[in-house]
Design a protein around this motif. Sequence first.
Motif, PDB file in Angstrom:
ATOM      1  N   SER A  48      -1.029   5.559  -3.412  1.00 41.27           N
ATOM      2  CA  SER A  48       0.200   5.849  -2.681  1.00 41.27           C
ATOM      3  C   SER A  48       1.208   4.741  -2.970  1.00 41.27           C
ATOM      4  O   SER A  48       0.852   3.654  -3.423  1.00 41.27           O
ATOM      5  CB  SER A  48      -0.082   5.918  -1.179  1.00 41.27           C
ATOM      6  N   GLN A  49       2.468   5.026  -2.683  1.00 40.19           N
ATOM      7  CA  GLN A  49       3.502   4.022  -2.918  1.00 40.19           C
ATOM      8  C   GLN A  49       3.269   2.807  -2.017  1.00 40.19           C
ATOM      9  O   GLN A  49       3.482   1.668  -2.425  1.00 40.19           O
ATOM     10  CB  GLN A  49       4.880   4.615  -2.672  1.00 40.19           C
ATOM     11  N   ARG A  50       2.793   3.041  -0.822  1.00 39.56           N
ATOM     12  CA  ARG A  50       2.499   1.938   0.095  1.00 39.56           C
ATOM     13  C   ARG A  50       1.386   1.051  -0.464  1.00 39.56           C
ATOM     14  O   ARG A  50       1.468  -0.176  -0.411  1.00 39.56           O
ATOM     15  CB  ARG A  50       2.099   2.505   1.457  1.00 39.56           C
ATOM     16  N   GLN A  51       0.344   1.662  -1.011  1.00 37.31           N
ATOM     17  CA  GLN A  51      -0.771   0.914  -1.594  1.00 37.31           C
ATOM     18  C   GLN A  51      -0.298   0.092  -2.791  1.00 37.31           C
ATOM     19  O   GLN A  51      -0.669  -1.070  -2.940  1.00 37.31           O
ATOM     20  CB  GLN A  51      -1.880   1.881  -2.034  1.00 37.31           C
ATOM     21  N   ALA A  52       0.536   0.687  -3.632  1.00 33.29           N
ATOM     22  CA  ALA A  52       1.049  -0.027  -4.803  1.00 33.29           C
ATOM     23  C   ALA A  52       1.889  -1.228  -4.380  1.00 33.29           C
ATOM     24  O   ALA A  52       1.775  -2.312  -4.957  1.00 33.29           O
ATOM     25  CB  ALA A  52       1.865   0.917  -5.679  1.00 33.29           C
TER      26      ALA A  52
END
Length: 145
Positions: A48-52
């Motif tokens: 996810s963008q949050r994880q990245a």
Amino acid sequence: MAEVVVERDDSVANVSLESEEVEENKQGAKQQHQSESDPDEGYVETRSQRQAWLEYVLMALCNIAWTIDASLLPTFFHEYQGLFKVSQTELSMLATVKGVVAAMFAFPAGFVGELLPRPQVIGLGMLFWAGGLMICGMAGSFQVM
């Protein structure tokens, strides 16, 4: 009236066409070689963008901490010489050993980074690093460092 005769030099035109074909062939071969040797071709991002962003921020913080840590030892060489009664050469060897150990563990850490989730690897690395700093901070002798 004067007659104007224009001569065509087909050999020049043929040479320029041949050189264009050679360039196109070189570019095609180069692109084909790049696509064959690119291990990331066809990669699909599953995070996810949050994880990245979490991973990016953690890596940036690790880089900042590493840079500060790398500059701490030489900054306090004079204080360490007075406190532990050691020479400049011994302190320089300490910095050299630190660099060699970091280089030795960089390659295995890369493999571990591929096996475990990156935030977990970064967190474990930071815990080991903090533990080492704590031991060095409480060192009563130069040999402990």
